[in-house]
Each structure stands twice: as C-alpha cells, then as structure tokens.
Design a protein around this motif. Structure first.
Motif, PDB file in Angstrom:
ATOM      1  N   GLY A  88       0.778  -1.235   0.000  1.00  0.00           N
ATOM      2  CA  GLY A  88       0.000   0.000   0.000  1.00  0.00           C
ATOM      3  C   GLY A  88       0.807   1.279   0.000  1.00  0.00           C
ATOM      4  N   SER A  89       2.096   1.186  -0.200  1.00  0.00           N
ATOM      5  CA  SER A  89       2.924   2.390  -0.148  1.00  0.00           C
ATOM      6  C   SER A  89       3.358   2.865  -1.533  1.00  0.00           C
ATOM      7  CB  SER A  89       4.160   2.119   0.720  1.00  0.00           C
ATOM      8  OG  SER A  89       4.920   1.078   0.152  1.00  0.00           O
ATOM      9  N   LEU A  90       2.681   2.385  -2.566  1.00  0.00           N
ATOM     10  CA  LEU A  90       3.045   2.767  -3.929  1.00  0.00           C
ATOM     11  C   LEU A  90       2.342   4.056  -4.336  1.00  0.00           C
ATOM     12  CD1 LEU A  90       2.801  -0.670  -5.785  1.00  0.00           C
ATOM     13  CD2 LEU A  90       4.850   0.447  -4.960  1.00  0.00           C
ATOM     14  N   SER A  91       3.061   4.854  -5.085  1.00  0.00           N
ATOM     15  CA  SER A  91       2.441   6.044  -5.670  1.00  0.00           C
ATOM     16  C   SER A  91       1.516   5.583  -6.798  1.00  0.00           C
ATOM     17  CB  SER A  91       3.525   6.980  -6.210  1.00  0.00           C
ATOM     18  OG  SER A  91       4.129   6.412  -7.353  1.00  0.00           O
ATOM     19  N   PRO A  92       0.622   6.442  -7.250  1.00  0.00           N
ATOM     20  CA  PRO A  92      -0.269   6.030  -8.350  1.00  0.00           C
ATOM     21  C   PRO A  92       0.496   5.574  -9.594  1.00  0.00           C
ATOM     22  CG  PRO A  92      -1.088   8.034  -7.338  1.00  0.00           C
ATOM     23  CD  PRO A  92       0.238   7.746  -6.713  1.00  0.00           C
ATOM     24  N   THR A 138       0.351   1.766 -11.100  1.00  0.00           N
ATOM     25  CA  THR A 138       0.004   1.503 -12.501  1.00  0.00           C
ATOM     26  C   THR A 138       1.058   0.622 -13.162  1.00  0.00           C
ATOM     27  OG1 THR A 138      -1.129   3.636 -12.626  1.00  0.00           O
ATOM     28  CG2 THR A 138      -0.543   2.586 -14.714  1.00  0.00           C
ATOM     29  N   GLU A 139       2.329   0.911 -12.890  1.00  0.00           N
ATOM     30  CA  GLU A 139       3.410   0.101 -13.456  1.00  0.00           C
ATOM     31  C   GLU A 139       3.354  -1.331 -12.928  1.00  0.00           C
ATOM     32  OE1 GLU A 139       7.111   2.049 -12.622  1.00  0.00           O
ATOM     33  OE2 GLU A 139       6.650   3.756 -13.911  1.00  0.00           O
ATOM     34  N   ALA A 140       3.124  -1.475 -11.629  1.00  0.00           N
ATOM     35  CA  ALA A 140       3.047  -2.811 -11.032  1.00  0.00           C
ATOM     36  C   ALA A 140       1.874  -3.591 -11.609  1.00  0.00           C
ATOM     37  CB  ALA A 140       2.933  -2.714  -9.517  1.00  0.00           C
ATOM     38  N   LEU A 141       0.731  -2.931 -11.763  1.00  0.00           N
ATOM     39  CA  LEU A 141      -0.432  -3.597 -12.349  1.00  0.00           C
ATOM     40  C   LEU A 141      -0.174  -4.007 -13.795  1.00  0.00           C
ATOM     41  CD1 LEU A 141      -3.453  -1.550 -10.967  1.00  0.00           C
ATOM     42  CD2 LEU A 141      -3.016  -3.984 -10.658  1.00  0.00           C
TER      43      LEU A 141
END
Length: 150
Positions: A107-111, A115-118
């Motif tokens: 939960g510590s990812l920026s938007p 998006t990149e991870a998804l």
C-alpha cells in the motif's frame, strides 16, 4: 539322424534369438515408459503451478516455489532447450506476479508505481495463462510415444 539334430539346434537357436529380441523390445519399452513417467511428473508440477497462479497467485507459497525451482533443475536433464527456456520465462513471470502482488499489498506505492506494477502483473499473468497454448505443446512433443505398445 544328423539332419534332425541340425534342425533341432537351428530351431532352438531361432527360439532363443526370438526370446532375446522380445526381451530387448520389452526393455526398450520400459525405458521409454520410465522416461515418460519422469517427464510427466515434471509436467504435473508445472501444470499445478500454473493452475495455482491463475486461480490465486498468493497461494503460490514458499513450498510451491521450492518445488518449482527443484523441478526446473530436473527438467534440464529430461527436456530440450526449448522447454528449459519456457520454464525460465514462466518462472520469471511467476516472480513478476508475486512481486507485484507484494508491492500492491504494501500500500505504499504512488499512483504511477501502482500503474506500473499492475501493468507488469497483467502482462506476466497473461503469459502464464497461455500455458495450454504455448507450454503444453512443448512438453507434448517430448512425451508422446513413437510406437504403439499394443
């Protein structure tokens, strides 16, 4: 009398040769079947891993990871480079999905990072889901018997 002895000796020699031939064929069939069983065990591990990743990627735990990596080591000796390369790509995709899952769970990812991870996860999962179109045919060409047993 001598003709009968030669006939019996020739018949016996022919019989022994025929038995030897059938023993050789049986040994060849057994070796082929043993190889098939070992290859099939490897295929089953890959299939279970793919099913687990597709149904619930978080369920691919450390025990499955160990089983998969050990299977990759064995597969090197039972299959050609095409299967070995496929297994390496599959493993990298599994790692990408699991990494993206853990990053998103934090939960510590920026938007942008989310998006990149998804996107990374979606691409890797898409390749994993293609197992029955791309992976299974690679395994099949090594596992088919070239001769009818019956």
């Amino acid at each position: 009398m001598e003709v009968i002895q030669w006939t019996v000796a020739a018949g016996t020699a022919l019989f022994v040769a025929l038995v030897g031939f059938f023993q050789w064929r049986t040994a060849q069939d057994k070796a082929a079947f043993d190889l098939f069983e070992r290859r099939h065990d490897i295929f089953q591990i890959v299939r279970r891993a793919v099913q687990q990743m597709v149904s619930s990627s978080p369920g691919f735990d450390q025990a499955r990871e160990i089983e998969f990596t050990e299977m990759m080591e064995r597969a090197y000796f039972f299959f050609g480079d095409d299967v070995h390369d496929y297994l390496n790509r599959l493993w990298n995709d599994i790692v990408d999905v699991r990494t993206a899952d853990s990053e998103m769970a934090g939960g510590s990812l920026s938007p942008t990072e989310l998006t990149e991870a998804l996107g990374r996860r979606r691409k890797a999962m898409s390749r994993i889901e293609q197992f029955y179109k791309t992976g299974q045919p690679l395994f099949a060409k090594y596992m088919r018997f070239c001769r009818q047993l019956w």
